[in-house]
Design a protein around this motif. Structure first.
Motif, PDB file in Angstrom:
ATOM      1  N   SER A  89       0.978  -1.039   0.193  1.00  0.00           N
ATOM      2  CA  SER A  89      -0.023  -0.258  -0.047  1.00  0.00           C
ATOM      3  C   SER A  89       0.869   1.440  -0.202  1.00  0.00           C
ATOM      4  N   GLY A  90       2.085   1.020   0.981  1.00  0.00           N
ATOM      5  CA  GLY A  90       3.382   1.949   0.538  1.00  0.00           C
ATOM      6  C   GLY A  90       3.580   2.298  -0.411  1.00  0.00           C
ATOM      7  N   LYS A  91       3.973   1.095  -1.718  1.00  0.00           N
ATOM      8  CA  LYS A  91       4.066   1.511  -1.877  1.00  0.00           C
ATOM      9  C   LYS A  91       2.867   2.087  -3.532  1.00  0.00           C
ATOM     10  N   LEU A  92       1.804   1.861  -3.494  1.00  0.00           N
ATOM     11  CA  LEU A  92       1.380   2.060  -4.112  1.00  0.00           C
ATOM     12  C   LEU A  92       1.215   3.408  -4.330  1.00  0.00           C
ATOM     13  N   THR A  93       0.498   4.101  -3.455  1.00  0.00           N
ATOM     14  CA  THR A  93       0.429   5.245  -2.793  1.00  0.00           C
ATOM     15  C   THR A  93       1.263   6.197  -2.938  1.00  0.00           C
ATOM     16  N   LYS A  94       2.810   5.887  -3.107  1.00  0.00           N
ATOM     17  CA  LYS A  94       3.600   6.735  -3.074  1.00  0.00           C
ATOM     18  C   LYS A  94       3.539   7.638  -4.216  1.00  0.00           C
ATOM     19  N   PRO A  95       3.490   7.308  -5.574  1.00  0.00           N
ATOM     20  CA  PRO A  95       3.586   8.103  -6.581  1.00  0.00           C
ATOM     21  C   PRO A  95       2.069   9.024  -5.949  1.00  0.00           C
ATOM     22  N   ILE A  96       1.165   8.430  -5.832  1.00  0.00           N
ATOM     23  CA  ILE A  96      -0.524   9.573  -5.329  1.00  0.00           C
ATOM     24  C   ILE A  96       0.204  10.547  -4.248  1.00  0.00           C
ATOM     25  N   TYR A  97       1.393   9.848  -3.236  1.00  0.00           N
ATOM     26  CA  TYR A  97       1.779  11.165  -2.979  1.00  0.00           C
ATOM     27  C   TYR A  97       2.453  11.856  -2.828  1.00  0.00           C
ATOM     28  N   ASN A  98       3.578  11.439  -3.223  1.00  0.00           N
ATOM     29  CA  ASN A  98       4.201  13.095  -4.765  1.00  0.00           C
ATOM     30  C   ASN A  98       3.493  13.490  -5.381  1.00  0.00           C
ATOM     31  N   THR A  99       2.989  13.296  -5.851  1.00  0.00           N
ATOM     32  CA  THR A  99       1.694  13.762  -6.670  1.00  0.00           C
ATOM     33  C   THR A  99       1.179  15.012  -6.033  1.00  0.00           C
ATOM     34  N   MET A 100       0.638  14.593  -5.244  1.00  0.00           N
ATOM     35  CA  MET A 100       0.449  15.810  -4.352  1.00  0.00           C
ATOM     36  C   MET A 100       1.539  16.703  -3.383  1.00  0.00           C
TER      37      MET A 100
END
Length: 401
Positions: free
Chosen positions: A165-176
């Motif tokens: 879940s951390g790997k999957l949400t990392k791109p979203i977090y970086n985008t935010m």
């Protein structure tokens, strides 16, 4: 928001994993149960149809002890085979009575015994009972094994789910984070020209109100307003262009263009500027290299790279431009002498608002725009440095024959 999204991802993954694991374990347990029951029933049927005589030697079923009985029309009970020694005559009579009065031909009696009854001949009935305690013990043991396996599997997969879940949400977090930085930087960049415009406009307005106008000062302030408004307009245009280029639905109209001609013609316009700034230009360009693209956008990429090379090169240095065909790609390289990029800078140089030197003009959006245009053309752009003095930008575009 990210924490909530991670929780939803973990919950979804764990739910799917639990359902799949449950299906696998339940189906395996059911299959084992059916196999054991079928084996037991085969033994019971064989025991019923077996020919019993006082001279025959009966084979003992070690894993499944059997009791085989024969009941005649008068209700007399005859023991044909007895491997279950714990039953007394009264126990046998009571069980026979219970089996004969029951409606089921095959069932379980007293919790641990499976029976099978069948008519033999005209009036006799044979009953075969099997002690299924071993079978039940096997199933109980398997059930506990499955519970332990399920608990360990869920625990391990829970840890894996947290990691994934951390790997999957990392791109979203970086985008935010990038969006927040983008908004903060854009607001900061717009704040300065807006402040200058407002302050100068206020001064001009007050000078008219007091009727003590100084024409030179008023013209100077109007010039400030015009300059800063133009800077703000350029920034807004770059922001809008970058947003449009990064849009998922954006795709510029493309056609077959002579990339060699585009590079040569663009450099002709920069040659006087490079000469005036005490730089030299070296061009090595192969002829008749064609690409599929948008000429205006590709020229903008080249403008950005040349402008960047001029800004960050040292006086009396050489700016080298090379265009060559490498396999199925057109590769253009823009190289200049200056302060070498660090490894970190080569990674950050295409980020929005990133500038190598704060002393240079611009907003740090040019290379981001160039990268978006190259990506739209299915190409690659990268920055390199020899770590001494030479920096270069390399653009690779699919060649069109």
């Amino acid at each position: 928001m990210i924490k909530k999204l991670r929780f939803q991802i973990i919950l979804t993954m764990m739910t799917v994993f639990f359902i799949l694991l449950l299906i696998i374990l339940v189906s395996t347990h059911s299959s084992t149960k059916e196999t054991l029951e079928a084996s037991c029933l085969n033994q019971l049927q064989s025991a019923i149809h077996n020919t019993y005589s006082s001279k025959s030697t009966l084979l003992r079923h070690a894993s499944t002890p059997l009791l085989v009985l024969s009941v005649d029309y008068q209700g007399n009970i005859k023991v044909l085979q007895n491997e279950i020694e714990c039953f007394s005559k009264d126990d046998i009579s009571a069980m026979v009575s219970e089996i004969l009065t029951g409606s089921k031909k095959i069932s379980i009696i007293r919790g641990n015994y499976r029976y099978f009854r069948e008519s033999i001949g005209i009036s006799d009935i044979r009953i075969a009972l099997a002690d299924i305690q071993v079978e039940q013990e096997i199933l109980r043991h398997q059930m506990w094994q499955f519970i332990i396996i399920a608990a360990i599997s869920i625990f391990i997969f829970g840890i894996v789910s947290v990691f994934l879940s951390g790997k999957l949400t990392k791109p979203i977090y970086n985008t935010m984070v990038s969006q927040k930085e983008f908004i903060a930087n854009a607001s900061h960049k717009l704040k300065t020209p807006i402040t200058i415009i407002l302050s100068n406009a206020e001064m001009v307005s007050s000078s008219f109100e007091s009727s003590e106008k100084d024409i030179l000062h008023t013209l100077e302030r109007m010039n400030f307003i015009q300059t800063e408004a133009q800077r703000m307009r350029n920034l807004v245009e770059q922001l809008l262009q970058l947003a449009r280029l990064e849009s998922a639905t954006f795709s510029s109209p493309k056609e077959k263009i002579d990339f060699s001609f585009l590079v040569n013609s663009t450099l002709l316009t920069y040659e006087p500027i490079i000469y005036d700034l005490e730089r030299k230009l070296e061009l090595s360009c192969e002829d008749q290299i064609y690409v599929m693209g948008n000429a205006e956008n590709l020229r903008q990429v080249f403008d950005i790279l040349i402008d960047n090379a001029i800004k960050y090169s040292i006086p009396c240095s050489v700016i080298k431009v090379t265009l060559q065909s490498v396999k199925h790609n057109a590769v253009i390289t823009v190289e200049n002498s200056g302060i070498p990029f660090s490894a970190e800078e080569t990674q950050q140089i295409f980020e929005k608002f990133y500038r190598l030197s704060k002393n240079q003009s611009g907003y740090g959006l040019g290379l981001s725009i160039a990268q978006s245009i190259v990506t739209d053309h299915n190409g690659i752009i990268r920055a390199e440095s020899d770590g001494i003095s030479q920096n270069r930008f390399i653009v690779q575009l699919p060649k069109r024959i």
